[in-house]
Design a protein around this motif. Structure first.
Motif, PDB file in Angstrom:
ATOM      1  N   GLY A 250     112.192   6.264   7.856  1.00 48.69           N
ATOM      2  CA  GLY A 250     111.239   5.254   8.295  1.00 48.69           C
ATOM      3  C   GLY A 250     111.322   4.891   9.753  1.00 48.69           C
ATOM      4  N   ALA A 251     111.645   5.856  10.612  1.00 49.69           N
ATOM      5  CA  ALA A 251     111.775   5.605  12.052  1.00 49.69           C
ATOM      6  C   ALA A 251     110.990   6.647  12.827  1.00 49.69           C
ATOM      7  N   THR A 252     110.810   6.403  14.107  1.00 47.40           N
ATOM      8  CA  THR A 252     110.248   7.400  14.999  1.00 47.40           C
ATOM      9  C   THR A 252     111.387   8.275  15.526  1.00 47.40           C
ATOM     10  N   PRO A 253     111.081   9.477  16.003  1.00 49.44           N
ATOM     11  CA  PRO A 253     112.164  10.297  16.573  1.00 49.44           C
ATOM     12  C   PRO A 253     112.805   9.638  17.792  1.00 49.44           C
ATOM     13  N   ALA A 254     112.015   8.894  18.576  1.00 46.63           N
ATOM     14  CA  ALA A 254     112.585   8.198  19.734  1.00 46.63           C
ATOM     15  C   ALA A 254     113.603   7.160  19.281  1.00 46.63           C
ATOM     16  N   ARG A 255     113.248   6.399  18.260  1.00 42.59           N
ATOM     17  CA  ARG A 255     114.158   5.357  17.781  1.00 42.59           C
ATOM     18  C   ARG A 255     115.447   5.966  17.248  1.00 42.59           C
ATOM     19  N   LEU A 256     115.324   7.072  16.530  1.00 43.26           N
ATOM     20  CA  LEU A 256     116.522   7.721  15.990  1.00 43.26           C
ATOM     21  C   LEU A 256     117.393   8.277  17.111  1.00 43.26           C
ATOM     22  N   ALA A 257     116.763   8.869  18.117  1.00 44.03           N
ATOM     23  CA  ALA A 257     117.531   9.421  19.232  1.00 44.03           C
ATOM     24  C   ALA A 257     118.286   8.327  19.980  1.00 44.03           C
ATOM     25  N   ILE A 258     117.642   7.196  20.198  1.00 41.87           N
ATOM     26  CA  ILE A 258     118.304   6.080  20.889  1.00 41.87           C
ATOM     27  C   ILE A 258     119.433   5.529  20.024  1.00 41.87           C
ATOM     28  N   ALA A 259     119.181   5.401  18.715  1.00 42.11           N
ATOM     29  CA  ALA A 259     120.224   4.902  17.821  1.00 42.11           C
ATOM     30  C   ALA A 259     121.461   5.795  17.872  1.00 42.11           C
ATOM     31  N   PHE A 260     121.247   7.113  17.937  1.00 45.73           N
ATOM     32  CA  PHE A 260     122.388   8.027  18.024  1.00 45.73           C
ATOM     33  C   PHE A 260     123.220   7.711  19.266  1.00 45.73           C
ATOM     34  N   ALA A 261     122.583   7.576  20.419  1.00 42.41           N
ATOM     35  CA  ALA A 261     123.322   7.293  21.652  1.00 42.41           C
ATOM     36  C   ALA A 261     124.025   5.937  21.576  1.00 42.41           C
ATOM     37  N   LEU A 262     123.373   4.968  20.974  1.00 41.32           N
ATOM     38  CA  LEU A 262     123.978   3.642  20.820  1.00 41.32           C
ATOM     39  C   LEU A 262     125.239   3.680  19.966  1.00 41.32           C
ATOM     40  N   SER A 263     125.334   4.658  19.092  1.00 39.55           N
ATOM     41  CA  SER A 263     126.440   4.697  18.136  1.00 39.55           C
ATOM     42  C   SER A 263     127.746   5.226  18.735  1.00 39.55           C
ATOM     43  N   HIS A 264     127.714   5.732  19.958  1.00 40.93           N
ATOM     44  CA  HIS A 264     128.950   6.251  20.543  1.00 40.93           C
ATOM     45  C   HIS A 264     129.959   5.109  20.660  1.00 40.93           C
ATOM     46  N   PRO A 265     131.180   5.285  20.190  1.00 39.34           N
ATOM     47  CA  PRO A 265     132.135   4.168  20.156  1.00 39.34           C
ATOM     48  C   PRO A 265     132.491   3.601  21.518  1.00 39.34           C
ATOM     49  N   ALA A 266     132.369   4.395  22.589  1.00 38.92           N
ATOM     50  CA  ALA A 266     132.697   3.909  23.927  1.00 38.92           C
ATOM     51  C   ALA A 266     131.460   3.489  24.707  1.00 38.92           C
ATOM     52  N   ARG A 267     130.337   3.364  24.007  1.00 40.42           N
ATOM     53  CA  ARG A 267     129.091   3.050  24.695  1.00 40.42           C
ATOM     54  C   ARG A 267     129.148   1.709  25.434  1.00 40.42           C
ATOM     55  N   ALA A 268     128.849   1.767  26.717  1.00 44.12           N
ATOM     56  CA  ALA A 268     128.634   0.541  27.491  1.00 44.12           C
ATOM     57  C   ALA A 268     127.166   0.163  27.420  1.00 44.12           C
ATOM     58  N   THR A 269     126.301   1.118  27.756  1.00 41.17           N
ATOM     59  CA  THR A 269     124.864   0.892  27.686  1.00 41.17           C
ATOM     60  C   THR A 269     124.155   2.218  27.530  1.00 41.17           C
ATOM     61  N   VAL A 270     122.959   2.177  26.983  1.00 40.20           N
ATOM     62  CA  VAL A 270     122.121   3.361  26.822  1.00 40.20           C
ATOM     63  C   VAL A 270     120.904   3.191  27.716  1.00 40.20           C
ATOM     64  N   LEU A 271     120.716   4.130  28.610  1.00 36.95           N
ATOM     65  CA  LEU A 271     119.644   4.052  29.592  1.00 36.95           C
ATOM     66  C   LEU A 271     118.372   4.682  29.025  1.00 36.95           C
ATOM     67  N   ILE A 272     117.290   3.911  29.008  1.00 34.61           N
ATOM     68  CA  ILE A 272     116.021   4.412  28.490  1.00 34.61           C
ATOM     69  C   ILE A 272     114.967   4.393  29.594  1.00 34.61           C
ATOM     70  N   GLY A 273     113.945   5.227  29.418  1.00 32.89           N
ATOM     71  CA  GLY A 273     112.891   5.344  30.417  1.00 32.89           C
ATOM     72  C   GLY A 273     111.541   4.885  29.916  1.00 32.89           C
ATOM     73  N   ALA A 274     111.500   3.883  29.062  1.00 33.80           N
ATOM     74  CA  ALA A 274     110.220   3.387  28.546  1.00 33.80           C
ATOM     75  C   ALA A 274     109.335   2.889  29.681  1.00 33.80           C
ATOM     76  N   THR A 275     108.044   3.153  29.557  1.00 35.48           N
ATOM     77  CA  THR A 275     107.087   2.676  30.559  1.00 35.48           C
ATOM     78  C   THR A 275     106.017   1.775  29.957  1.00 35.48           C
ATOM     79  N   ARG A 276     106.025   1.623  28.632  1.00 34.58           N
ATOM     80  CA  ARG A 276     105.044   0.754  27.974  1.00 34.58           C
ATOM     81  C   ARG A 276     105.772  -0.207  27.035  1.00 34.58           C
ATOM     82  N   PRO A 277     105.275  -1.429  26.879  1.00 34.62           N
ATOM     83  CA  PRO A 277     105.952  -2.403  26.012  1.00 34.62           C
ATOM     84  C   PRO A 277     106.163  -1.904  24.590  1.00 34.62           C
ATOM     85  N   GLU A 278     105.193  -1.175  24.032  1.00 34.91           N
ATOM     86  CA  GLU A 278     105.356  -0.700  22.663  1.00 34.91           C
ATOM     87  C   GLU A 278     106.473   0.340  22.555  1.00 34.91           C
ATOM     88  N   GLN A 279     106.658   1.149  23.606  1.00 29.01           N
ATOM     89  CA  GLN A 279     107.792   2.073  23.623  1.00 29.01           C
ATOM     90  C   GLN A 279     109.101   1.290  23.652  1.00 29.01           C
TER      91      GLN A 279
END
Length: 329
Positions: free
Chosen positions: A259-288
């Motif tokens: 029940g997710a978009t591929p973008a959401r799943l890809a971001i969730a994967f990066a967020l899950s790294h145990p040493a994650r400080a922050t995940v950098l995204i390149g959204a250009t629209r509010p809905e993204q």
């Protein structure tokens, strides 16, 4: 929004940060103000900014948008890229001074520097970066694509000299391009807790979201008028991009199943790294942006699909070489 402390000198940074190459520069002025307003409303507090070889007005655009919003300076953090393109002929201080003028601020919160090239004296390099903090031009510093041993060497040098340690390490990391960050050397570094991961290139320039035609145009071709489909993206270290395109439908199908978009799943994967400080995204629209922020709630479900996610990883990933637009090929 979640936050993590990466340096005692700055407030905790948001789990998701906004910016990167070809992000702010792709928005019209009104669109950028709307995007930043939504980002702040979502709890994002870190903006990744830089002077880019093909988008030289990026810093001015960000300054205009922030001033138009009237956002208090203490409400957001700026991570500013410093490049080695003309270094050391042009010092970091001169480069940052020019960027501060464009941003219309007297300091940035983090300066991000690339791993030093051969021939530079490492101790002098680190001293020059940390001097920016002593002068009040920056509050903390981070590194991009440093090798693990370089991170450890920088930390030891800073401890010996009483300088602030680097706060985070930015690396390319996504669900398919993960072999370097998850390799034994970097895994050991991140497991030590000495530095956090700033995950970049998390969408492979948008390809993981379904923009399969996107690709790289190098500076010489760009100077001759060649333009990429939609937008320019980072170089393909290791030559795995065609395989990433081929596997993207599998990512999309897996995302749809939960029940997710591929973008959401890809971001969730990066967020899950145990040493994650922050995940950098390149959204250009509010809905993204809304879809990307929703990835925070998806992280808890990733153990259910770990085997399928691991099957998307591609071998042969290369460590990015140092970039210089004056001679890059």
């Amino acid at each position: 929004m979640e936050y993590r402390t990466i340096s005692p000198a700055i407030p905790p940074v948001s789990a998701i940060s906004l910016g990167s190459w070809n992000t702010f520069s792709r928005c019209a002025p009104g669109e950028l103000r709307t995007l930043l307003a939504r980002a702040f409303d979502c709890g994002i507090n870190l903006l990744d900014v830089g002077y880019y070889w093909d988008k030289p007005d990026t810093e001015d655009a960000v300054a205009d948008a922030l001033n138009g919003l009237g956002t208090a300076r203490e409400r957001y953090l700026i991570a500013q890229k410093l490049w080695l393109w003309d270094y050391p002929a042009e010092s970091f201080e001169a480069q940052l001074s020019r960027s501060l003028a464009r941003l219309r601020t007297d300091h940035v919160d983090i300066v991000m520097v690339s791993r030093p090239t051969a021939g530079l004296v490492f101790e002098e390099y680190v001293a020059e970066v940390t001097a920016l903090i002593a002068k009040g031009m920056a509050r903390a510093w981070g590194v991009t694509n440093f090798e693990p041993e370089q991170v450890r060497r920088a930390a030891a040098l800073c401890d010996a000299q009483g300088w602030p340690r680097p706060a985070m390490l930015q690396m390319q990391y996504n669900v398919m391009r993960r072999g370097v960050v998850e390799g034994p050397d970097y895994a050991e570094l991140f497991a030590s807790g000495d530095i956090g991961l700033c995950a970049a290139h998390t969408m492979e320039g948008g390809i993981l979201a379904g923009h399969l035609m996107r690709d790289r145009v190098d500076p010489p071709a760009f100077a001759e008028g060649v333009r990429p489909p939609e937008r320019n993206i980072a170089r393909d270290s290791g030559g795995i991009r065609e395989e990433i395109r081929a596997r993207q439908p599998r990512l999309a199908a897996l995302a749809a199943r939960i029940g997710a978009t591929p973008a959401r799943l890809a971001i969730a994967f990066a967020l899950s790294h145990p040493a994650r400080a922050t995940v950098l995204i390149g959204a250009t629209r509010p809905e993204q942006l809304d879809d990307d922020v929703a990835a925070l709630a998806l992280v808890a479900r990733l153990p259910e699909i770990k085997a399928e996610l691991d099957a998307l990883a591609i071998g042969g990933v290369g460590h990015p070489k140092l970039f210089n637009p004056h001679n890059d090929i």
